[in-house]
Design an enzyme around this catalytic site. Structure first.
Site, PDB file in Angstrom:
ATOM      1  N   GLU A 134      32.664 -20.575  11.426  1.00  0.00           N
ATOM      2  CA  GLU A 134      31.662 -20.918  10.407  1.00  0.00           C
ATOM      3  C   GLU A 134      31.612 -19.769   9.422  1.00  0.00           C
ATOM      4  O   GLU A 134      31.224 -18.656   9.778  1.00  0.00           O
ATOM      5  CB  GLU A 134      30.275 -21.125  11.025  1.00  0.00           C
ATOM      6  CG  GLU A 134      29.243 -21.543   9.987  1.00  0.00           C
ATOM      7  CD  GLU A 134      27.806 -21.295  10.394  1.00  0.00           C
ATOM      8  OE1 GLU A 134      27.570 -20.372  11.201  1.00  0.00           O
ATOM      9  OE2 GLU A 134      26.903 -21.997   9.908  1.00  0.00           O
ATOM     10  N   ASP A 187      29.962 -19.113  15.352  1.00  0.00           N
ATOM     11  CA  ASP A 187      28.777 -19.010  14.519  1.00  0.00           C
ATOM     12  C   ASP A 187      28.883 -17.807  13.568  1.00  0.00           C
ATOM     13  O   ASP A 187      29.159 -16.689  14.019  1.00  0.00           O
ATOM     14  CB  ASP A 187      27.576 -18.812  15.452  1.00  0.00           C
ATOM     15  CG  ASP A 187      26.245 -18.963  14.763  1.00  0.00           C
ATOM     16  OD1 ASP A 187      26.000 -20.049  14.210  1.00  0.00           O
ATOM     17  OD2 ASP A 187      25.465 -18.006  14.772  1.00  0.00           O
ATOM     18  N   ASP A 191      29.974 -23.361  21.376  1.00  0.00           N
ATOM     19  CA  ASP A 191      29.519 -22.645  20.192  1.00  0.00           C
ATOM     20  C   ASP A 191      29.439 -21.153  20.560  1.00  0.00           C
ATOM     21  O   ASP A 191      28.730 -20.783  21.502  1.00  0.00           O
ATOM     22  CB  ASP A 191      28.129 -23.163  19.778  1.00  0.00           C
ATOM     23  CG  ASP A 191      27.877 -22.996  18.288  1.00  0.00           C
ATOM     24  OD1 ASP A 191      27.367 -23.944  17.661  1.00  0.00           O
ATOM     25  OD2 ASP A 191      28.217 -21.910  17.762  1.00  0.00           O
ATOM     26  N   HIS A 207      24.279 -29.589  12.056  1.00  0.00           N
ATOM     27  CA  HIS A 207      22.887 -29.450  12.519  1.00  0.00           C
ATOM     28  C   HIS A 207      22.034 -28.598  11.572  1.00  0.00           C
ATOM     29  O   HIS A 207      20.828 -28.472  11.765  1.00  0.00           O
ATOM     30  CB  HIS A 207      22.878 -28.828  13.916  1.00  0.00           C
ATOM     31  CG  HIS A 207      23.434 -27.452  13.918  1.00  0.00           C
ATOM     32  ND1 HIS A 207      24.780 -27.189  13.691  1.00  0.00           N
ATOM     33  CD2 HIS A 207      22.847 -26.250  14.046  1.00  0.00           C
ATOM     34  CE1 HIS A 207      24.979 -25.884  13.694  1.00  0.00           C
ATOM     35  NE2 HIS A 207      23.831 -25.289  13.911  1.00  0.00           N
ATOM     36  N   ASP A 208      22.688 -28.006  10.552  1.00  0.00           N
ATOM     37  CA  ASP A 208      21.952 -27.174   9.580  1.00  0.00           C
ATOM     38  C   ASP A 208      21.777 -27.894   8.249  1.00  0.00           C
ATOM     39  O   ASP A 208      21.212 -27.316   7.309  1.00  0.00           O
ATOM     40  CB  ASP A 208      22.736 -25.887   9.258  1.00  0.00           C
ATOM     41  CG  ASP A 208      22.820 -24.934  10.427  1.00  0.00           C
ATOM     42  OD1 ASP A 208      23.828 -24.201  10.503  1.00  0.00           O
ATOM     43  OD2 ASP A 208      21.897 -24.915  11.267  1.00  0.00           O
TER      44      ASP A 208
HETATM   45  O1  TEU Z   1      24.021 -20.886  10.592  1.00  0.00           O
HETATM   46  C1  TEU Z   1      24.376 -19.907   9.660  1.00  0.00           C
HETATM   47  C2  TEU Z   1      23.529 -19.973   8.512  1.00  0.00           C
HETATM   48  O2  TEU Z   1      23.577 -19.094   7.712  1.00  0.00           O
HETATM   49  C3  TEU Z   1      22.685 -21.167   8.285  1.00  0.00           C
HETATM   50  O3  TEU Z   1      21.544 -21.087   9.110  1.00  0.00           O
HETATM   51  C4  TEU Z   1      22.300 -21.158   6.847  1.00  0.00           C
HETATM   52  O4  TEU Z   1      21.952 -19.834   6.488  1.00  0.00           O
HETATM   53  C5  TEU Z   1      21.109 -21.994   6.597  1.00  0.00           C
HETATM   54  O5  TEU Z   1      21.203 -23.178   7.282  1.00  0.00           O
HETATM   55  C6  TEU Z   1      21.091 -22.191   5.115  1.00  0.00           C
HETATM   56  O6  TEU Z   1      19.757 -22.271   4.742  1.00  0.00           O
HETATM   57  C7  TEU Z   1      24.391 -20.577  11.917  1.00  0.00           C
HETATM   58  C8  TEU Z   1      23.932 -21.736  12.777  1.00  0.00           C
HETATM   59  O7  TEU Z   1      24.658 -22.901  12.386  1.00  0.00           O
HETATM   60  C9  TEU Z   1      22.453 -21.895  12.566  1.00  0.00           C
HETATM   61  O8  TEU Z   1      21.972 -23.054  13.253  1.00  0.00           O
HETATM   62  C10 TEU Z   1      21.762 -20.642  13.089  1.00  0.00           C
HETATM   63  O9  TEU Z   1      20.386 -20.741  12.798  1.00  0.00           O
HETATM   64  C11 TEU Z   1      22.341 -19.393  12.412  1.00  0.00           C
HETATM   65  O10 TEU Z   1      23.754 -19.374  12.311  1.00  0.00           O
HETATM   66  C12 TEU Z   1      21.964 -18.166  13.230  1.00  0.00           C
HETATM   67  O11 TEU Z   1      22.675 -18.220  14.449  1.00  0.00           O
END
Ligand code: TEU
Ligand code: CA
Length: 546
Positions: free
Chosen positions: A243, A201, A99, A317-318
């Protein structure tokens, strides 16, 4: 080149290391735990493992706040164990995708610590600093995704620094060529260790114009990505997936059309944001509108039909768990999880399996906000309840779309804490681990796991799944998502009832009586298309016509 095709035939499994397997009883997943489960992943048949970040980090955002790209977080293990993981995966014909989190670093990264020392530091412009506004406050009203202002005041210098995420995740200044050089060098060091590529990311944010508050698709974005391609992975047999929450199909073509020399593919999130409220976003969940959902998937399949490449995913994971989001995590959990698996793996693109999706893990409903761990949920719970949203309302938002739904421990068996740890897990396991776990899945030939295993195996055997076109059928049916995949004279008919209600489906004249081989189904196999199809709740099948 071999890899040019290989990654199009691959299935990627996402591991969230913190929650995958704890080998030393500290309640936190680790690299040794992953190594111990490689045989399980090989049994599933996946070819690439995307690891969420395992670099050194204060864990403010569970590793998406990196304080050293060169070393592994102690809680996850050592650099030697990372190199062993790469080697052990390779032995099993699996590649590792790391990542890449370079839109921001941790505030404990040496670059930021140096930048804080003085406005003349050579690292000062690695980050984004601005003088206070006339009223002494933040330079503008940009809000962090994790609550509060996107600006934090540095008393020593009297300036603010910019952070789209937590104040402990200062944004890097990509307009600074030294930042780009340092990142490229770091990427090449990881590529030299034998990884197979990167998940990038929030890569759509690195071209940002902070003063005009233009975060996505900034003027230099594609130039930065092309330059990165040329300076690092572009010359190696690699897979890259960006992403890009903002991506439209047109953007996706710019990122992934091969002649652009940017990325292999991107994660777009249009099918995810269908559920988000226009004003309150993920915290006010909207009901599943299958017709809108089908339109979105159809649009993306057609947009990248001839150039570029789709990534295919239901969760990560989000995000909430696939079967809770798009299926039924109650009475029809098994049938709907299998239907979702068939639907995803029979579309055109590279499928991603998020850890636990292959055994139908579901969302969790912890009693109180105190049982949750995700900085986003905790910060927004406080911010929104202080602004008048009730606890119950906010908890409903967290139940529907909170990130911890995907971060409860992987459920290995029905022993305490789902066999994830001998200690106390950093976040509680979903109580349904007693029934939903890997051991139970491997003991049942008809389990969701073996359904996924069959789909992964099919992709390796049937070029149509990789290269076939996509042609939707029953487009205006409110319950059924159906399509054809055609390649070299073969036709695959894919039919999915996305609802808990039975359906009587009138088959078009031209298809009536067609027969063939049922490649996979979650019900009794169909080998012939009658005039009208009686579909069970969540019934799904893929029929390869003779
Ligand atoms: O996520 C990008 C991101 O924008 C998400 O966190 C999204 O905004 C949120 O889940 C929606 O509510 C990436 C990673 O996948 C995330 O785990 C990190 O927290 C984020 O970037 C910061 O690095
Ligand atoms: Ca551990």
């Amino acid at each position: 080149r071999k890899t040019a095709e290989a990654w199009k035939e691959a299935v990627v499994y996402q591991v969230y290391p913190r929650s995958f397997m704890d080998s030393n009883g500290d309640g936190i997943g680790d690299l040794a735990g992953i190594i111990g489960k490689l045989d399980y992943l090989q049994q599933l048949g996946v070819n690439l493992l995307w690891l969420s970040p395992v670099y050194r980090s204060p864990m403010d955002d569970n590793g998406y706040d990196i304080s050293s790209y060169e070393d592994i977080a102690e809680v996850f293990g050592t650099l030697q164990e990372m190199e062993r993981l790469i080697a052990e995966a390779k032995v099993r014909d699996m590649g590792i995708l790391m990542d890449l989190v370079v839109n921001h670093t941790s505030d404990e990264h040496p670059w930021f610590l140096e930048a804080l020392k003085s406005t003349n530091s050579p690292y000062r412009d690695f980050y984004i600093w601005r003088k206070p506004a006339a009223d002494g406050g933040p330079p503008n009203d940009f809000r962090s995704y994790f609550g509060g202002s996107g600006w934090t005041f540095d008393i020593a210098s009297g300036e603010y620094y910019f952070h789209q995420f937590s104040k402990r995740q200062p944004d890097l200044n990509w307009d600074n060529p030294q930042v780009r050089e340092e990142v490229h060098a770091m990427m090449n060091r990881w590529l030299d260790k034998g990884i197979s590529g990167f998940r990038m990311d929030v890569i759509d944010l690195i071209g940002k114009d902070v003063d005009r508050q233009v975060m996505v698709n900034g003027k230099n974005l594609h130039q930065f990505i092309h330059q990165m391609n040329r300076a690092t992975f572009g010359h190696r047999d690699c897979v890259t997936v960006g992403e890009t929450w903002s991506a439209t199909p047109e953007d996706a073509l710019l990122y992934s059309a091969e002649q652009r020399e940017e990325l292999s593919m991107v994660f777009q999130f249009e099918h995810i944001k269908l559920f988000w409220d226009e004003h309150d976003g993920k915290w006010c969940n909207k009901p599943f509108n299958l017709l809108r959902f089908k339109e979105v998937i159809d649009k993306w399949q057609r947009a990248l039909a001839h150039q570029g490449w789709n990534s295919l995913f239901w969760s990560n994971h989000d995000l909430p768990r696939a079967v809770s989001r798009f299926g039924d995590d109650g009475r029809y959990r098994v049938a709907s999880a299998k239907m979702l698996a068939t639907a995803l793996h029979c579309l055109k693109g590279t499928p991603y399996i998020y850890q636990g999706e292959e055994i139908g893990m579901t969302n969790v409903r912890f009693a109180s906000i105190d049982d949750y761990r995700d900085i986003e949920s905790l910060n927004l719970y406080r911010e929104r309840t202080e602004a008048g949203v009730s606890d119950a309302q906010m908890m409903e938002g967290i139940y529907a779309n909170g990130r911890d739904n995907a971060r409860t421990p992987m459920q290995w068996d029905n022993s305490p804490h789902a066999g994830f740890t001998q200690g106390t897990p950093w976040i509680a396991a979903n109580p349904n681990y007693q029934q939903v776990n890997v051991a139970a899945a491997l003991a049942c030939p008809d389990s969701i796991f073996f359904h996924y295993q069959k789909l992964v195996a099919l992709r390796k055997k049937l070029p149509l799944l990789v290269h076939g076109d996509f042609q939707q059928i029953f487009a205006d049916h409110p319950q059924v998502f159906g399509w054809l995949r055609r390649f070299n004279g073969q036709t695959l008919v894919v039919i999915n009832n996305f609802t808990p209600e039975p359906v009587t489906l009138d088959v078009p004249e031209a298809m009536q009586g067609k027969q063939g081989t049922c490649l996979i189904t979650n019900s009794s196999p169909r080998v012939r298309l009658p005039a009208s199809l009686e579909l069970q709740p969540f019934e799904s099948f893929a029929l390869l016509l003779e």
